[in-house]
Scaffold this active site. Structure first.
Site, PDB file in Angstrom:
ATOM      1  N   ARG A   1      11.823  -5.961   5.281  1.00 49.08           N
ATOM      2  CA  ARG A   1      11.610  -4.539   4.972  1.00 49.08           C
ATOM      3  C   ARG A   1      12.488  -3.638   5.854  1.00 49.08           C
ATOM      4  O   ARG A   1      12.661  -3.891   7.039  1.00 49.08           O
ATOM      5  CB  ARG A   1      10.137  -4.189   5.198  1.00 49.08           C
ATOM      6  CG  ARG A   1       9.819  -2.744   4.913  1.00 49.08           C
ATOM      7  CD  ARG A   1       8.373  -2.539   4.628  1.00 49.08           C
ATOM      8  NE  ARG A   1       7.547  -2.643   5.829  1.00 49.08           N
ATOM      9  CZ  ARG A   1       6.228  -2.445   5.819  1.00 49.08           C
ATOM     10  NH1 ARG A   1       5.597  -2.199   4.689  1.00 49.08           N
ATOM     11  NH2 ARG A   1       5.547  -2.546   6.934  1.00 49.08           N
TER      12      ARG A   1
ATOM     13  N   ARG B   1       0.042  -8.517  13.557  1.00 50.58           N
ATOM     14  CA  ARG B   1      -0.559  -7.678  12.504  1.00 50.58           C
ATOM     15  C   ARG B   1      -1.359  -8.525  11.519  1.00 50.58           C
ATOM     16  O   ARG B   1      -2.418  -8.104  11.041  1.00 50.58           O
ATOM     17  CB  ARG B   1       0.545  -6.911  11.767  1.00 50.58           C
ATOM     18  CG  ARG B   1       1.143  -5.822  12.632  1.00 50.58           C
ATOM     19  CD  ARG B   1       2.434  -5.311  12.055  1.00 50.58           C
ATOM     20  NE  ARG B   1       2.227  -4.513  10.867  1.00 50.58           N
ATOM     21  CZ  ARG B   1       3.187  -4.260   9.976  1.00 50.58           C
ATOM     22  NH1 ARG B   1       4.389  -4.761  10.128  1.00 50.58           N
ATOM     23  NH2 ARG B   1       2.940  -3.504   8.939  1.00 50.58           N
TER      24      ARG B   1
ATOM     25  N   ARG C   1      11.499  -1.444  11.248  1.00 54.75           N
ATOM     26  CA  ARG C   1      10.421  -0.996  12.119  1.00 54.75           C
ATOM     27  C   ARG C   1      10.188  -2.045  13.208  1.00 54.75           C
ATOM     28  O   ARG C   1      10.264  -3.240  12.956  1.00 54.75           O
ATOM     29  CB  ARG C   1       9.120  -0.824  11.305  1.00 54.75           C
ATOM     30  CG  ARG C   1       9.053   0.482  10.569  1.00 54.75           C
ATOM     31  CD  ARG C   1       7.932   0.567   9.552  1.00 54.75           C
ATOM     32  NE  ARG C   1       6.656  -0.023   9.916  1.00 54.75           N
ATOM     33  CZ  ARG C   1       5.565   0.025   9.143  1.00 54.75           C
ATOM     34  NH1 ARG C   1       5.604   0.652   7.966  1.00 54.75           N
ATOM     35  NH2 ARG C   1       4.447  -0.546   9.519  1.00 54.75           N
TER      36      ARG C   1
ATOM     37  N   ARG D   1      -9.518   0.592   8.885  1.00 57.98           N
ATOM     38  CA  ARG D   1      -8.907  -0.704   9.182  1.00 57.98           C
ATOM     39  C   ARG D   1      -9.938  -1.688   9.737  1.00 57.98           C
ATOM     40  O   ARG D   1      -9.614  -2.824  10.031  1.00 57.98           O
ATOM     41  CB  ARG D   1      -7.886  -0.537  10.277  1.00 57.98           C
ATOM     42  CG  ARG D   1      -6.418  -0.332  10.071  1.00 57.98           C
ATOM     43  CD  ARG D   1      -5.652  -1.125   9.119  1.00 57.98           C
ATOM     44  NE  ARG D   1      -4.310  -1.381   9.537  1.00 57.98           N
ATOM     45  CZ  ARG D   1      -3.235  -0.659   9.193  1.00 57.98           C
ATOM     46  NH1 ARG D   1      -3.352   0.387   8.430  1.00 57.98           N
ATOM     47  NH2 ARG D   1      -2.055  -1.025   9.597  1.00 57.98           N
TER      48      ARG D   1
ATOM     49  N   LYS E   1       0.831  -1.217   0.000  1.00 61.37           N
ATOM     50  CA  LYS E   1       0.000   0.000   0.000  1.00 61.37           C
ATOM     51  C   LYS E   1       0.864   1.266   0.000  1.00 61.37           C
ATOM     52  O   LYS E   1       0.621   2.188  -0.758  1.00 61.37           O
ATOM     53  CB  LYS E   1      -0.920   0.028   1.241  1.00 61.37           C
ATOM     54  CG  LYS E   1      -1.835  -1.169   1.365  1.00 61.37           C
ATOM     55  CD  LYS E   1      -2.738  -1.055   2.584  1.00 61.37           C
ATOM     56  CE  LYS E   1      -2.027  -1.166   3.920  1.00 61.37           C
ATOM     57  NZ  LYS E   1      -1.495  -2.499   4.243  1.00 61.37           N
TER      58      LYS E   1
HETATM   59  P1  AMP Z   1       0.734   0.821   8.638  1.00 62.95           P
HETATM   60  O1  AMP Z   1       1.933   1.647   8.323  1.00 62.95           O
HETATM   61  O2  AMP Z   1      -0.476   1.218   7.845  1.00 62.95           O
HETATM   62  O3  AMP Z   1       1.025  -0.656   8.553  1.00 62.95           O
HETATM   63  O4  AMP Z   1       0.333   1.124  10.160  1.00 62.95           O
HETATM   64  C1  AMP Z   1       1.249   0.914  11.213  1.00 62.95           C
HETATM   65  C2  AMP Z   1       0.516   0.845  12.542  1.00 62.95           C
HETATM   66  O5  AMP Z   1      -0.168   2.079  12.787  1.00 62.95           O
HETATM   67  C3  AMP Z   1      -0.561  -0.224  12.640  1.00 62.95           C
HETATM   68  O6  AMP Z   1      -0.043  -1.510  12.955  1.00 62.95           O
HETATM   69  C4  AMP Z   1      -1.406   0.334  13.801  1.00 62.95           C
HETATM   70  O7  AMP Z   1      -0.753   0.180  15.040  1.00 62.95           O
HETATM   71  C5  AMP Z   1      -1.398   1.829  13.480  1.00 62.95           C
HETATM   72  N1  AMP Z   1      -2.504   2.166  12.556  1.00 62.95           N
HETATM   73  C6  AMP Z   1      -2.403   2.592  11.264  1.00 62.95           C
HETATM   74  N2  AMP Z   1      -3.612   2.821  10.742  1.00 62.95           N
HETATM   75  C7  AMP Z   1      -4.518   2.527  11.710  1.00 62.95           C
HETATM   76  C8  AMP Z   1      -5.931   2.536  11.784  1.00 62.95           C
HETATM   77  N3  AMP Z   1      -6.686   2.899  10.722  1.00 62.95           N
HETATM   78  N4  AMP Z   1      -6.530   2.170  12.945  1.00 62.95           N
HETATM   79  C9  AMP Z   1      -5.788   1.840  14.021  1.00 62.95           C
HETATM   80  N5  AMP Z   1      -4.444   1.768  14.020  1.00 62.95           N
HETATM   81  C10 AMP Z   1      -3.804   2.113  12.881  1.00 62.95           C
END
Ligand code: AMP
Length: 214
Positions: free
Chosen positions: A126, A171, A160, A87, A13
């Site tokens: 990554r 996740r 990360r 999400r 994404k």
């Molecule tokens: P991402 O970079 O999109 O994988 O997001 C990294 C982390 O941010 C996720 O594992 C969650 O801890 C938090 N996060 C991102 N987007 C959301 C969301 N829409 N709702 C809740 N937590 C989020």
């Protein structure tokens, strides 16, 4: 054309959003990036969100929805990509209200499909630049000079916390339990578009571009 890009963690994404921003001039709203930046800057939001991010769990809905609301209202005109939000179904329902208030529409929900075994190897290899957010992979897309970020020359390219094995497992489970029902949700709304997310970045980008034009 306003779109949502969703899919499991590691489905590309962020990478595809960057290409859409660079080539089509779309605005990028990534809740993951917003949370990471808040954590880095040690804001009140960041201090609250950090434990969830590190463990790979979702930040509570109210916190996340309030953050998105601010961004949507402050956003200049033009097409946008939502990446990482919603999400779960309750966030998707909240988004309907937020978009209505901001007088904006969501035209398509693009689902990036990638098999689970590919996700694990993508995520565990990554590496991310802490300074500009550029994304690499230890074998698939290493740093050109092996040391510093190709884009901003920062030497702070790191793994990360949530790309470590235990957080990856969490996740993927959170995705399966909470996020995957969004496929049905957007199918019923008639805006779901499924995209094969396997293969090279450019190939996936072409698939996305053809669906956006269609
Ligand atoms: P991402 O970079 O999109 O994988 O997001 C990294 C982390 O941010 C996720 O594992 C969650 O801890 C938090 N996060 C991102 N987007 C959301 C969301 N829409 N709702 C809740 N937590 C989020």
């Amino acid at each position: 054309m306003n779109i949502l890009l969703f899919g499991p963690p590691g489905s590309g994404k962020g990478t595809q959003s960057s290409l859409l921003v660079e080539r089509l001039g779309m605005k990028h709203i990534s809740t993951g990036d917003l949370f990471r930046s808040a954590v880095k800057n040690k804001t009140k939001l960041g201090l609250e969100a950090k434990k969830y991010l590190d463990q790979g769990r979702l930040v509570p809905d109210t916190v996340t929805i309030n953050m998105v609301e601010e961004v949507l209202f402050d956003m200049p005109k033009g097409s946008f990509i939502l990446d990482g939000f919603p999400r779960n179904v309750s966030q998707a329902e909240a988004l309907v209200g937020l978009l209505g208030k901001a007088k904006k529409n969501l035209d398509k929900a693009l689902f990036l499909e990638v098999p689970t075994e590919d996700l694990v190897s993508r995520l565990s290899g990554r590496r991310t630049c802490r300074s500009c957010g550029a994304v690499y992979h230890v074998s698939g897309k290493p740093l050109k000079n092996g040391k510093t970020c190709d884009q901003c020359d920062s030497s702070d390219v790191y793994q990360r916390e949530d790309d470590k094995p235990e957080a990856i497992r969490t996740r993927l489970k959170v995705y399966a339990d909470s996020t995957s029902p969004l496929k049905d949700y957007y199918q019923k709304k008639g805006i779901l578009v499924e995209i094969d997310g396997t293969g090279r970045e450019e190939e996936v980008f072409k698939r996305i571009q053809s669906k956006i034009k269609a």
